[in-house]
Write a protein that holds these residues in place. Structure first.
Motif, short mmCIF file in Angstrom:
data_model
loop_
_atom_site.label_atom_id
_atom_site.label_comp_id
_atom_site.label_asym_id
_atom_site.label_seq_id
_atom_site.Cartn_x
_atom_site.Cartn_y
_atom_site.Cartn_z
N PHE A 1 75.24 28.74 44.54
CA PHE A 1 74.56 27.90 45.53
C PHE A 1 73.08 27.76 45.23
O PHE A 1 72.52 26.66 45.27
N ALA B 1 64.45 20.22 43.33
CA ALA B 1 63.52 19.73 42.31
C ALA B 1 63.70 18.24 42.11
O ALA B 1 62.73 17.48 42.05
N THR C 1 71.43 28.06 42.43
CA THR C 1 71.19 27.21 41.25
C THR C 1 71.26 25.74 41.64
O THR C 1 70.38 24.94 41.30
N PHE C 2 72.31 25.39 42.34
CA PHE C 2 72.52 23.99 42.73
C PHE C 2 71.41 23.54 43.71
O PHE C 2 70.89 22.44 43.62
N ARG C 3 71.07 24.44 44.64
CA ARG C 3 70.08 24.09 45.65
C ARG C 3 68.70 23.86 45.00
O ARG C 3 68.01 22.89 45.30
N ARG C 4 68.32 24.78 44.10
CA ARG C 4 67.04 24.61 43.41
C ARG C 4 66.99 23.29 42.66
O ARG C 4 65.99 22.58 42.67
N ALA C 5 68.10 22.96 41.99
CA ALA C 5 68.15 21.73 41.20
C ALA C 5 68.02 20.51 42.11
O ALA C 5 67.23 19.60 41.86
N LYS C 6 68.78 20.50 43.18
CA LYS C 6 68.71 19.36 44.11
C LYS C 6 67.29 19.23 44.67
O LYS C 6 66.73 18.13 44.75
#
Ligand SMILES: NC(=O)c1ccc[n+]([C@@H]2O[C@H](COP(=O)([O-])OP(=O)(O)OC[C@H]3O[C@@H](n4cnc5c(N)ncnc54)[C@H](OP(=O)(O)O)[C@@H]3O)[C@@H](O)[C@H]2O)c1
Ligand SMILES: NC(=O)c1ccc[n+]([C@@H]2O[C@H](COP(=O)([O-])OP(=O)(O)OC[C@H]3O[C@@H](n4cnc5c(N)ncnc54)[C@H](OP(=O)(O)O)[C@@H]3O)[C@@H](O)[C@H]2O)c1
Lengths: 291, 291
Positions: free
Chosen positions: A275, A284, A277-282
């Motif tokens: 979660f 950014a 990893t995905f959250r940080r990417a979204k």
């Protein structure tokens, strides 16, 4: 009257997407007098004349640069060394030389090797703009509007030459920034060369699967956008990736480390890592784009 | 008059992008009488009524399915087991149960666990359509037009129930195909779950670099398309990736093998391998899309 123009005579070597779009944009801005095109394929050069992109053409680089105020090399990066060699003894004394290559380290090294030292009036450049299409037919005057162009002038670069190249791109609607050669190649490895490698590899991986016909049939809208860059010219991207392989391989390694971390989290059922990893990417991405 | 409708009473559990778009499309097609919505967040359910997506709502799944002809579960896959449990003893005898979950193995296993065996009138489904946006506000009636919907009926599935679910999606403009559960999860791991993992990881990798502000500044148009799917809801994608982790990890491994092969070719300066990989990918993509 010609004297009041920014570039009375412009030579474009390599009249494709990037070179053709530059010529169109400068013409639209009323910044150029005559535009001379140069390339190997006469048919596409003739098409360039028909489309009004260039005024005349020759397949001889030496002849093409005769009397030019600005020469822009817009071939694949692998051809630039040969172009430098071909034009070296034919540039007018006041001619400004620039290029649009996607990698700057190799172009600067080629220029140094051919000219002995970097010419004062040589200003390496790279427009951060493009599409997955190639050739003069794909060129359009708006390509550089609100795009960035990176110049990587060297310590001996003539300030007036840098200014003229900057103004040339500003006439196309672009914002011009300066950067070191090395830094350029690192940043572009991450933002452009890595994504192309990943997209090509994902499509190639799927295409090698047994049920590939079915696989592509069930690809949704997101897949089309995700893989759009894999429709880019493979020869051009081979050149770019090989020319920048040191930076690119380091970036690939960093990427694979992160992917392996995510893989381990999936196997361990580690919801938090997946979660986060995905959250940080979204987060950014949302911060940098407002679609 | 209600009797001539395809679905006199439809219950949507989870009125977000997918459930909301289904309700809108069926309403536009004149295929539904009453649409009952169910969710946890009253504010977004009220918004669903205001937008005309649903007629009424309740936050109690048991009450929501009372008297429904068709019940569609449109929550994240991780919530489906709890939904099955909540509605099990409240479904009307003739009610058809279906879902839209992006992974089918886990949904079928959850249904089996909750119902003891797979209900005859349960038809697992998955529309291959979506955007990177979520919530009822993002829903629109056209989402399923010319899209594919995969149904994965089981051996005991009632033929009339499968037919009704098929017709329901056809009313939304979709093409319906059937597939085995396992095969579905393998194909979707490749075409959808892998690309999402790769896009999230690339953005996260770039966002963790020292010069990240500059890096995103110099991302070109291709990067925006390439990373669009990383703007998708991280909680939904955590659920999907964990629910399909066996297939997904195998696909990641295949992908990393190919990427490492390309990396070796770059280091070796092997122009042929780099070019052939890119060329095969472009060829495969060009074949499947005509942009
Ligand atoms: N496309 C992008 O997204 C993008 C963005 C920024 C920078 N760039 C850089 O811009 C340059 C051109 O890219 P492009 O997209 O414009 O490609 P393109 O549309 O294929 O145009 C390249 C042109 O160069 C000529 N050319 C090709 N190979 C040559 C060779 N071996 N020797 C001499 N001339 C050759 C071609 O004409 P003939 O076949 O007639 O010789 C063609 O007109 C490349 O250096 C690339 O790295 C590209
Ligand atoms: N988006 C896509 O591209 C796509 C494509 C095909 C299939 N799917 C599948 O469709 C389903 C829904 O996706 P979506 O894109 O529509 O997501 P969404 O827009 O976030 O909608 C999900 C809905 O489910 C409800 N919900 C969320 N968590 C819940 C929980 N723990 N318990 C009960 N209800 C919950 C939410 O309402 P409340 O917050 O009010 O409860 C929300 O309205 C997922 O299973 C997904 O795998 C998605």
């Amino acid at each position: 009257m010609g004297d009041t123009l920014l570039i009375p005579r412009l030579t474009i070597i390599g009249v494709g997407l990037i070179g053709g779009s530059l010529a169109r944009a400068l013409r639209r801005a009323g910044a150029v007098g005559e535009v001379v095109g140069c390339g190997r394929n006469e048919q596409s050069l003739r098409r360039g004349v028909e489309l009004g992109v260039i005024d005349r053409y020759t397949s001889d680089p030496a002849a093409a640069v005769e009397g030019a105020d600005v020469v822009v090399i817009c071939t694949p990066v692998s051809a630039m060394r040969a172009m430098f060699t071909a034009i070296r003894d034919h540039l007018a004394p006041q001619a400004i030389l620039t290029d649009v290559g996607s990698v700057k380290g190799c172009v600067v090294a080629d220029a140094q090797a051919v000219f002995g030292s970097l010419p004062e009036r040589f200003v390496p450049g790279h427009p951060i703009a493009g599409t997955e299409n190639s050739g003069v037919e794909a060129s359009f005057a708006e390509l550089y509007e609100r795009r960035r162009v990176i110049l990587t002038p060297h310590v001996e670069s003539d300030a007036a030459a840098v200014d003229r190249v900057r103004t040339m791109w500003q006439c196309c609607g672009a914002e011009v920034v300066e950067m070191g050669v090395r830094h350029h190649d690192e940043v572009l490895a991450a933002t452009s060369h890595l994504p192309h490698v990943l997209a090509y590899t994902v499509v190639d991986t799927l295409a090698s699967m047994d049920d590939r016909a079915e696989i592509f049939r069930f690809a949704a809208g997101g897949f089309r956008d995700f893989t759009r860059i894999s429709a880019s010219d493979p020869a051009m991207w081979r050149d770019i990736c090989l020319a920048n392989r040191d930076c690119l391989v380091r970036t690939i390694d960093e990427y694979v480390d992160n992917l392996q971390r995510l893989r381990s989290a999936l196997i361990a059922g580690d919801e938090t890592t997946v979660f986060e990893t995905f959250r940080r990417a979204k987060h950014a991405r949302d911060n940098f784009y407002r679609d």
